[in-house]
Design an enzyme around this catalytic site. Structure first.
Site, PDB file in Angstrom:
ATOM      1  N   GLU A 245      -8.748  32.841 -11.489  1.00  0.00           N
ATOM      2  CA  GLU A 245      -9.472  31.993 -10.542  1.00  0.00           C
ATOM      3  C   GLU A 245     -10.974  32.103 -10.731  1.00  0.00           C
ATOM      4  OE1 GLU A 245      -7.960  29.806  -8.916  1.00  0.00           O
ATOM      5  OE2 GLU A 245      -5.968  30.571  -9.391  1.00  0.00           O
TER       6      GLU A 245
ATOM      7  N   THR B 260       2.704  -0.851   9.335  1.00  0.00           N
ATOM      8  CA  THR B 260       3.474  -1.239  10.527  1.00  0.00           C
ATOM      9  C   THR B 260       2.575  -1.304  11.754  1.00  0.00           C
ATOM     10  OG1 THR B 260       5.444  -0.210   9.583  1.00  0.00           O
ATOM     11  CG2 THR B 260       5.464  -0.673  11.951  1.00  0.00           C
TER      12      THR B 260
ATOM     13  N   GLY C  26       0.820  -1.198   0.000  1.00  0.00           N
ATOM     14  CA  GLY C  26       0.000   0.000   0.000  1.00  0.00           C
ATOM     15  C   GLY C  26       0.854   1.248   0.000  1.00  0.00           C
ATOM     16  N   PRO C  27       0.242   2.408  -0.225  1.00  0.00           N
ATOM     17  CA  PRO C  27       0.995   3.660  -0.243  1.00  0.00           C
ATOM     18  C   PRO C  27       1.626   3.940   1.116  1.00  0.00           C
ATOM     19  CG  PRO C  27      -1.216   3.930  -1.164  1.00  0.00           C
ATOM     20  CD  PRO C  27      -1.189   2.593  -0.520  1.00  0.00           C
ATOM     21  N   PRO C  28       2.642   4.798   1.161  1.00  0.00           N
ATOM     22  CA  PRO C  28       3.253   5.158   2.444  1.00  0.00           C
ATOM     23  C   PRO C  28       2.253   5.857   3.352  1.00  0.00           C
ATOM     24  CG  PRO C  28       4.651   5.828   0.603  1.00  0.00           C
ATOM     25  CD  PRO C  28       3.343   5.411   0.023  1.00  0.00           C
TER      26      PRO C  28
END
EC number: 3.4.24.-
Length: 641
Positions: A456, A239, A232-234
């Site tokens: 914008e 952990t 998976g992504p960080p």
């Protein structure tokens, strides 16, 4: 100048930083290690030893050089010739201790560089008693001779004590595993501490069941999973989930990173792998957790990201052999985590080694709400703060990003001498995470403020006029990071499937700022660079990956696997000819030109609303989405109404 939509991270590289914080508690309770730390005074032992050695070796020479009463050799010879010396004691180093007839004693040194063969005759001629001694037989001389060896042995003994071994274990400790061991009675993390990820916890919960009751699997003839790898992504909490497994199973947890196996010496990594599994067998049932396993588990015999070498491949071979070799009934489960699953060796992922691959994705909206609640615990939130609304405004955020968001909001409150976190603090923190620090000293010139306001306003009005676009939440012309202005859109629901109409509206919104500049000023500017880059990447994926081009047809050239580290699909391995690449480029350009013309047509038909909104932005600098809707509703009113 850019329009900010966090969900665009699914199509283009993420614009906000990722970290390694966990989606669980804001601060995980420290885990006690299996060993008591050495006393603080022990770190000074080697300094004291070196000073003592220098004093032992150099001290006698300094004392000898400064010893008072040493007689010159010529005076000693003169006294012998005069018959004043009755006895002498000479050692093998040439040191002389003489006794005179008067009873006094005299010290001197025979010059070894001179030929002193006649000294013995002179002493015999004057009836002087001669006594010879040897300094090599003294205890002091023996200690001096063997002191370097004793010092080396003592150094190895000290190194052995540091790594938990005995005499000479320092050298053996070089190849020992560097795993951090958390004993069974001490893990404090449970699945309840992991916010969200119910599906992941359910899938990996079978590991806990096996470690708690292996007989249940044996009775049914089922083989428990030998290894589970989480990808998976960080920052998604891999952990933390592994720690929760150890906490739920209440077994020893041996944690080590993949880089801890690799050294400059070939064979050390393999030795550490063997030691790790031996330690796990002694503590069975137990869990081995290898974080960032891609550091040693890369494809063998191929050039992969991070390179390859003999040491890494030997370490991987040993890991494969150990996972094949241990008995499943021994109660050892190997957990691993990686951000780069596409780089792993296929032999590592086959059944019998890592039997199960669990994907830990970015959290959805409900999970983000739960994660925010965990990180906000212990902090004072204002009553109007709605964490569900914050979660809705942060699609694509990992648990680490959410932890950083709450922390930045708390820091922003401290800057204002407050202890309560408000909605404005969370909004400012979100802008800080996504865009960078807002520099109030970076004031725009009057003509630049007008240009940014028009740009914008174009983004905001096109977003409000497109059917599938997300609603506008905020428009600002205050510079932040590298952006001069921002149009933020807040999705009403978290999408998992994107239609062609939605993507075409997305392109039109992206190019709305440039279209507004062309309509008002008659020319574009450099402010649209980021918009063009983002729109080009989305259009490229529409043509190359999603088959949304009538010219190419239903053909997809997407990459084979996803690289979680960067989420960057800008340079995949090319699987098509140059002619196909030319067609892709032509189709991308066609989509972008069509989106720009569509944006120009919408703004041209609502020119009054564009001017009203731009003037309001120049005056107030920041407006919310209601101001955009009001500008459209009042566009037919006379100016100044």
């Amino acid at each position: 100048m850019t329009t900010e939509r966090p969900w665009i991270a699914r199509f283009v590289p993420s614009r906000h930083p990722t970290g390694t914080a966990k989606p669980g508690p804001g601060k995980e309770p420290p885990q006690p290690s299996g060993e008591q730390p050495p006393p603080r005074w022990s770190r000074w032992l080697w300094v004291v030893g070196v000073l003592a050695l220098l004093a032992w070796l150099v001290g006698p020479m300094l004392l000898a050089a400064q010893t008072p009463g040493r007689t010159p050799y010529t005076d000693f010879v003169a006294k012998v010739d005069a018959g004043q010396v009755t006895a002498v004691t000479i050692d093998d180093g040439g040191a002389v201790s003489a006794t005179l007839k008067s009873g006094d004693r005299m010290q001197t040194q025979i010059p070894t560089a001179l030929n002193n063969a006649g000294l013995e005759q002179d002493l015999r001629a004057h009836h002087v008693a001669i006594t010879a001694t040897s300094s090599s037989g003294s205890l002091t001389s023996l200690l001096v001779a063997f002191l370097p060896l004793l010092l080396i042995i003592g150094l190895f003994w000290w190194m052995g004590r540091k790594v938990g071994g005995g005499l000479m274990a320092g050298m053996g400790g070089f190849g020992r595993s560097r795993a951090k061991i958390i004993e069974a009675e001490r893990p404090a993390t449970r699945f309840a501490d992991v916010a969200g990820y119910e599906g992941v916890k359910q899938e990996i919960g079978e590991v806990v069941d096996f470690l708690r009751d292996p007989e249940r699997y044996a009775a049914a003839g089922a083989k428990p999973p030998r290894g589970v790898i989480m990808v998976g992504p960080p920052g998604t909490g891999k952990t933390l989930i592994a720690r929760a497994v150890a906490g739920e199973a209440e077994v020893p947890f041996l944690s080590v990173t993949g880089s801890a196996f690799v050294e400059m010496f070939v064979g050390v990594g393999a030795s550490r792998v063997r030691d790790l599994f031996e330690e796990a067998r002694r503590r069975a049932p137990s869990i081995i957790f290898i974080d960032e396993i891609d550091a040693i588990g890369g494809r063998r015999g191929a050039v992969v990201t991070g390179g390859g070498n003999d040491e890494r491949e030997q370490t991987l071979n040993q890991l494969l052999a150990e996972m094949d070799g241990f008995d499943q009934s021994s109660g050892i489960v190997v957990l691993a985590a990686t951000n780069r699953p596409q780089t792993l060796d296929p032999a590592l992922l086959r059944p019998g080694r890592f039997d199960r691959q669990v994907t830990v994705p970015l959290p959805n909206q409900a999970e983000r709400t739960a994660i925010l609640a965990v990180h906000a615990s212990g902090k004072h939130l204002a009553p109007e703060v709605d964490l569900a609304l914050v979660a809705r405004a942060t699609p694509g955020f990992s648990g680490a990003d959410l932890a950083n968001l709450v922390n930045e909001a708390a820091i922003n409150a401290v800057r204002d001498d407050r202890t309560t976190i408000t909605v404005a603090d969370l909004d400012a923190a979100r802008d800080r995470v996504l865009l960078g620090r807002r520099d109030t000293t970076n004031a725009l010139l009057p003509q630049e403020r007008r240009s940014v306001a028009v740009h914008e306003s174009g983004h905001a009005l096109v977003a409000a006029l497109c059917e599938h676009a997300d609603p506008v939440a905020k428009v600002t012309i205050l510079p932040a990071g590298l952006t001069l202005g921002v149009t933020e859109q807040l999705p009403e629901a978290e999408r998992h499937l994107y239609s062609e109409g939605f993507l075409n509206d997305l392109l039109a919104v992206r190019l709305g700022g440039r279209a507004a500049e062309l309509l008002v000023f008659g020319e574009g500017s450099t402010g649209a660079a980021n918009d063009l880059a983002g729109a080009t990447q989305v259009a490229t994926r529409m043509v190359r990956d999603f088959g949304l081009s009538s010219e190419l047809g239903p053909v997809g050239y997407g990459s084979e696997s996803l690289d979680f580290v960067g989420q960057d699909e800008a340079s995949p391995r090319q699987q098509y000819s140059e002619h196909t690449q030319r067609l892709i480029d032509q189709e991308v350009a066609r989509l972008l030109r069509a989106a720009e013309q569509r944006a120009l047509g919408l703004l041209r038909s609502h020119r009054d609303a564009l001017e009203r909104l731009a003037a309001l932005l120049v005056e107030q600098e920041t407006v919310d989405g209601d101001a955009v809707i009001k500008a459209l509703a009042d566009e037919h009113l006379p100016a100044g109404a």
